[in-house]
Design an enzyme around this catalytic site. Structure first.
Site, short mmCIF file in Angstrom:
data_model
loop_
_atom_site.label_atom_id
_atom_site.label_comp_id
_atom_site.label_asym_id
_atom_site.label_seq_id
_atom_site.Cartn_x
_atom_site.Cartn_y
_atom_site.Cartn_z
N SER A 13 0.83 -1.21 0.00
CA SER A 13 0.00 0.00 0.00
C SER A 13 0.87 1.26 0.00
CB SER A 13 -0.99 0.00 1.17
OG SER A 13 -0.32 0.01 2.40
N ASN A 14 2.01 1.22 0.67
CA ASN A 14 2.92 2.37 0.60
C ASN A 14 3.47 2.55 -0.80
OD1 ASN A 14 3.64 3.86 3.24
ND2 ASN A 14 3.40 1.73 3.85
N ASN A 101 14.40 3.51 4.04
CA ASN A 101 13.41 2.55 4.54
C ASN A 101 12.41 3.31 5.41
OD1 ASN A 101 12.28 -0.05 5.26
ND2 ASN A 101 13.32 0.14 7.24
N HIS A 103 9.97 2.64 8.75
CA HIS A 103 9.67 1.70 9.84
C HIS A 103 8.43 2.22 10.57
CE1 HIS A 103 10.50 -1.47 12.66
NE2 HIS A 103 10.18 -0.63 13.62
N GLU A 173 2.12 7.16 7.28
CA GLU A 173 3.01 6.70 6.20
C GLU A 173 2.55 7.27 4.86
OE1 GLU A 173 4.69 2.47 7.82
OE2 GLU A 173 2.81 2.41 6.70
C1 GRF Z 1 4.51 -0.52 6.54
O1 GRF Z 1 3.88 -0.34 7.76
C2 GRF Z 1 5.96 -0.10 6.60
O2 GRF Z 1 6.22 0.86 7.56
C3 GRF Z 1 6.66 -1.36 7.00
O3 GRF Z 1 5.95 -2.39 6.40
C4 GRF Z 1 4.60 -1.99 6.18
C5 GRF Z 1 4.30 -2.26 4.75
O4 GRF Z 1 2.94 -2.06 4.45
N1 GRF Z 1 8.07 -1.30 6.73
P1 GRF Z 1 2.52 -2.02 2.91
O5 GRF Z 1 3.07 -3.27 2.26
O6 GRF Z 1 3.08 -0.78 2.33
O7 GRF Z 1 1.02 -2.02 2.88
#
Ligand code: GRF
Length: 185
Positions: A13-14, A101, A103, A173
């Site tokens: 999703s990010n 990255n 987190h 995020e």
């Molecule tokens: C996010 O919460 C990010 O901070 C972490 O892993 C998660 C990934 O979520 N490193 P997505 O795959 O982007 O939905």
């Protein structure tokens, strides 16, 4: 035009928010999405946005597939968005201050090997933390250890479940990660 590669292991999703953010940008484009899981949903998202993507095994990564491919593709900047494997030293050397990255907690709290996804939010809950948040940092040889670029906190209520905490962190995020990437380019 800067060329960005995204590494992700799961949902993505990010990654999708980053894709949308740079869609039509004249500053940068997402030129590939790579995953160590061949059935990761992030690869589906890449396909839906017509972004080249590929998967690789851990041993291919350790043998240098990312260094080779990113060099061929002339990648300028690497974004880890939910990528769960340790990055090989060769790749770190190729992208000094150009690999970041995210987190889902306020490092140095709740970081390190094995601390990812819901485990992080459960730890925040169990610890009774009054706040959590996001940390965006450069990647170095250790898990969740590189120089911090950006942090944003959000309050945790006593009534929040780990899922509620995850939702709050995801909202941060999506709001900040693409902008921080843009500011670094
Ligand atoms: C996010 O919460 C990010 O901070 C972490 O892993 C998660 C990934 O979520 N490193 P997505 O795959 O982007 O939905």
């Amino acid at each position: 035009m800067k060329k960005i590669a995204i590494l992700a292991s799961g949902n993505g999703s990010n990654a999708e928010e980053i894709i949308k953010h740079f869609n039509g940008s004249d500053l940068a484009q997402i030129i590939c999405i790579a995953s160590n899981k061949k059935d990761a949903y992030v690869l589906e998202r890449a396909k839906n946005h017509n972004i080249p993507s590929f998967s690789f095994t851990k041993s291919e990564m350790e043998a240098g597939i990312l260094e080779k491919t990113f060099e061929e593709m002339e990648v300028d900047f690497v974004v880890l968005a939910g990528f769960l494997l340790k990055i090989p030293d060769g790749l770190i050397h190729n992208f000094p201050d150009r690999m970041i990255n995210i987190h889902p907690a306020l490092l140095p709290k709740h970081g390190g090997k094995g601390m990812y996804g819901m485990r992080v939010h459960e730890a925040v809950k169990e610890n009774g933390d009054k706040e959590t948040g996001i940390t965006i940092h450069f990647v170095n040889e250790k898990y969740d250890d590189g120089r911090v670029i950006f942090q944003k906190a959000v309050a945790v209520e006593e009534s929040d479940s780990p899922e509620d905490i995850a939702n709050k962190v995801h909202a941060l995020e999506y709001k900040y990660f693409p902008k921080v990437i843009e500011s670094l380019l």
